[in-house]
Design a protein around this motif. Sequence first.
Motif, PDB file in Angstrom:
ATOM      1  N   ALA A  88      25.289  31.445  83.475  1.00  0.00           N
ATOM      2  CA  ALA A  88      26.766  32.024  84.197  1.00  0.00           C
ATOM      3  C   ALA A  88      27.466  33.207  83.352  1.00  0.00           C
ATOM      4  CB  ALA A  88      27.325  30.500  82.987  1.00  0.00           C
ATOM      5  N   ALA A  89      26.623  33.890  81.893  1.00  0.00           N
ATOM      6  CA  ALA A  89      27.510  35.077  81.588  1.00  0.00           C
ATOM      7  C   ALA A  89      27.125  36.537  82.891  1.00  0.00           C
ATOM      8  CB  ALA A  89      26.828  35.599  80.754  1.00  0.00           C
ATOM      9  N   ARG A  90      25.814  36.207  83.349  1.00  0.00           N
ATOM     10  CA  ARG A  90      24.574  37.732  84.036  1.00  0.00           C
ATOM     11  C   ARG A  90      25.589  36.836  85.714  1.00  0.00           C
ATOM     12  NH1 ARG A  90      19.619  35.266  84.196  1.00  0.00           N
ATOM     13  NH2 ARG A  90      19.634  34.384  81.908  1.00  0.00           N
ATOM     14  N   LYS A  91      25.689  36.076  85.968  1.00  0.00           N
ATOM     15  CA  LYS A  91      26.880  35.571  87.361  1.00  0.00           C
ATOM     16  C   LYS A  91      28.587  36.063  87.173  1.00  0.00           C
ATOM     17  CE  LYS A  91      24.416  31.677  89.178  1.00  0.00           C
ATOM     18  NZ  LYS A  91      24.716  30.194  89.330  1.00  0.00           N
ATOM     19  N   ALA A  92      28.864  36.591  85.874  1.00  0.00           N
ATOM     20  CA  ALA A  92      30.733  36.652  85.642  1.00  0.00           C
ATOM     21  C   ALA A  92      30.183  37.939  85.199  1.00  0.00           C
ATOM     22  CB  ALA A  92      31.135  35.942  84.199  1.00  0.00           C
ATOM     23  N   LYS A  93      29.134  39.141  85.424  1.00  0.00           N
ATOM     24  CA  LYS A  93      28.945  40.305  84.894  1.00  0.00           C
ATOM     25  C   LYS A  93      28.710  40.336  86.149  1.00  0.00           C
ATOM     26  CE  LYS A  93      27.101  41.544  80.415  1.00  0.00           C
ATOM     27  NZ  LYS A  93      26.521  41.951  79.566  1.00  0.00           N
ATOM     28  N   LYS A  94      28.108  39.690  87.462  1.00  0.00           N
ATOM     29  CA  LYS A  94      27.118  40.606  88.724  1.00  0.00           C
ATOM     30  C   LYS A  94      28.239  40.162  89.788  1.00  0.00           C
ATOM     31  CE  LYS A  94      23.432  38.614  90.148  1.00  0.00           C
ATOM     32  NZ  LYS A  94      22.336  38.064  90.748  1.00  0.00           N
ATOM     33  N   GLY A  95      29.188  40.146  89.305  1.00  0.00           N
ATOM     34  CA  GLY A  95      30.743  39.252  89.659  1.00  0.00           C
ATOM     35  C   GLY A  95      31.379  41.173  89.743  1.00  0.00           C
ATOM     36  N   LYS A  96      31.853  41.454  87.941  1.00  0.00           N
ATOM     37  CA  LYS A  96      32.498  42.220  88.064  1.00  0.00           C
ATOM     38  C   LYS A  96      31.607  44.103  88.892  1.00  0.00           C
ATOM     39  CE  LYS A  96      33.864  40.250  84.145  1.00  0.00           C
ATOM     40  NZ  LYS A  96      34.486  40.300  82.296  1.00  0.00           N
ATOM     41  N   LYS A  97      30.734  43.754  88.544  1.00  0.00           N
ATOM     42  CA  LYS A  97      30.048  44.402  88.960  1.00  0.00           C
ATOM     43  C   LYS A  97      30.889  45.247  90.577  1.00  0.00           C
ATOM     44  CE  LYS A  97      26.100  45.439  86.332  1.00  0.00           C
ATOM     45  NZ  LYS A  97      25.050  45.232  85.666  1.00  0.00           N
ATOM     46  N   LYS A  98      30.526  44.028  91.531  1.00  0.00           N
ATOM     47  CA  LYS A  98      30.627  44.404  92.938  1.00  0.00           C
ATOM     48  C   LYS A  98      31.993  44.763  92.848  1.00  0.00           C
ATOM     49  CE  LYS A  98      28.025  40.426  94.533  1.00  0.00           C
ATOM     50  NZ  LYS A  98      27.289  39.518  94.971  1.00  0.00           N
ATOM     51  N   LYS A  99      33.112  43.760  91.937  1.00  0.00           N
ATOM     52  CA  LYS A  99      34.337  44.480  92.480  1.00  0.00           C
ATOM     53  C   LYS A  99      34.390  46.006  92.174  1.00  0.00           C
ATOM     54  CE  LYS A  99      36.319  40.352  91.005  1.00  0.00           C
ATOM     55  NZ  LYS A  99      36.938  39.321  90.141  1.00  0.00           N
ATOM     56  N   LYS A 100      33.718  46.833  91.140  1.00  0.00           N
ATOM     57  CA  LYS A 100      34.083  47.931  90.742  1.00  0.00           C
ATOM     58  C   LYS A 100      33.826  48.775  91.202  1.00  0.00           C
ATOM     59  CE  LYS A 100      33.598  47.750  85.961  1.00  0.00           C
ATOM     60  NZ  LYS A 100      33.536  47.741  84.610  1.00  0.00           N
ATOM     61  N   THR A 101      32.112  48.255  92.535  1.00  0.00           N
ATOM     62  CA  THR A 101      31.342  49.215  93.168  1.00  0.00           C
ATOM     63  C   THR A 101      32.861  49.298  94.996  1.00  0.00           C
ATOM     64  OG1 THR A 101      30.814  47.230  94.609  1.00  0.00           O
ATOM     65  CG2 THR A 101      29.218  49.189  92.887  1.00  0.00           C
ATOM     66  N   LYS A 102      33.359  48.047  94.897  1.00  0.00           N
ATOM     67  CA  LYS A 102      34.227  48.413  96.067  1.00  0.00           C
ATOM     68  C   LYS A 102      35.315  48.919  95.932  1.00  0.00           C
ATOM     69  CE  LYS A 102      33.452  43.045  97.728  1.00  0.00           C
ATOM     70  NZ  LYS A 102      33.745  41.927  97.644  1.00  0.00           N
ATOM     71  N   ALA A 103      35.754  48.613  95.172  1.00  0.00           N
ATOM     72  CA  ALA A 103      36.556  49.733  93.926  1.00  0.00           C
ATOM     73  C   ALA A 103      36.712  51.666  94.470  1.00  0.00           C
ATOM     74  CB  ALA A 103      37.078  49.689  92.890  1.00  0.00           C
ATOM     75  N   ALA A 104      35.332  51.585  93.660  1.00  0.00           N
ATOM     76  CA  ALA A 104      34.611  52.887  94.316  1.00  0.00           C
ATOM     77  C   ALA A 104      34.429  53.370  95.738  1.00  0.00           C
ATOM     78  CB  ALA A 104      33.102  53.765  92.949  1.00  0.00           C
ATOM     79  N   ALA A 105      34.160  52.200  96.826  1.00  0.00           N
ATOM     80  CA  ALA A 105      34.037  53.001  97.675  1.00  0.00           C
ATOM     81  C   ALA A 105      35.288  53.086  98.522  1.00  0.00           C
ATOM     82  CB  ALA A 105      33.635  51.444  98.837  1.00  0.00           C
ATOM     83  N   ALA A 106      36.253  52.909  97.950  1.00  0.00           N
ATOM     84  CA  ALA A 106      38.272  52.386  98.313  1.00  0.00           C
ATOM     85  C   ALA A 106      38.323  53.951  98.104  1.00  0.00           C
ATOM     86  CB  ALA A 106      38.302  51.118  98.133  1.00  0.00           C
ATOM     87  N   ALA A 107      37.942  54.630  97.351  1.00  0.00           N
ATOM     88  CA  ALA A 107      38.086  55.594  96.305  1.00  0.00           C
ATOM     89  C   ALA A 107      37.975  57.039  97.001  1.00  0.00           C
ATOM     90  CB  ALA A 107      38.074  55.963  95.070  1.00  0.00           C
ATOM     91  N   VAL A 108      37.248  57.028  98.111  1.00  0.00           N
ATOM     92  CA  VAL A 108      35.927  57.749  98.541  1.00  0.00           C
ATOM     93  C   VAL A 108      36.722  58.551  99.549  1.00  0.00           C
ATOM     94  CG1 VAL A 108      34.034  58.869  99.918  1.00  0.00           C
ATOM     95  CG2 VAL A 108      34.241  57.306  97.828  1.00  0.00           C
TER      96      VAL A 108
END
Length: 115
Positions: A88-108
């Motif tokens: 469950a912790a790994r799934k939660a971390k994986k979900g957070k990483k996806k959110k960060k990559t989407k935010a980084a892609a939007a900043a380009v």
Amino acid sequence: MASSQAEAARIRRLQEEREKAKRDAEAQRKKIKEDNRLKGMEGKFASTLSERAEEDFKTQTVGLVTADEFRKKRKRVYDEQEARKEEAARKAKKGKKKKKTKAAAAAVLSFDAEE
């Protein structure tokens, strides 16, 4: 005379619509009542992973003869619980990483700064 017949037909149609609405509402009430009755007490209270693990442990240890068997079962059940928590912790971390990559892609920027 024609207006009174039209008025009578309108009244009859409205009365039939009200009766149909009553039947539909009653059927919906019965369905909701049935759904709530089926859920029972299990649906009213949520259980945590530790409570489920404890319940599994209780059911699996019924009829054990020695203390050694009991300890082995307890270790296995609690190891499974720890594995579920880690997953469950790994799934939660994986979900957070996806959110960060989407935010980084939007900043380009979509245009070149040198132009």
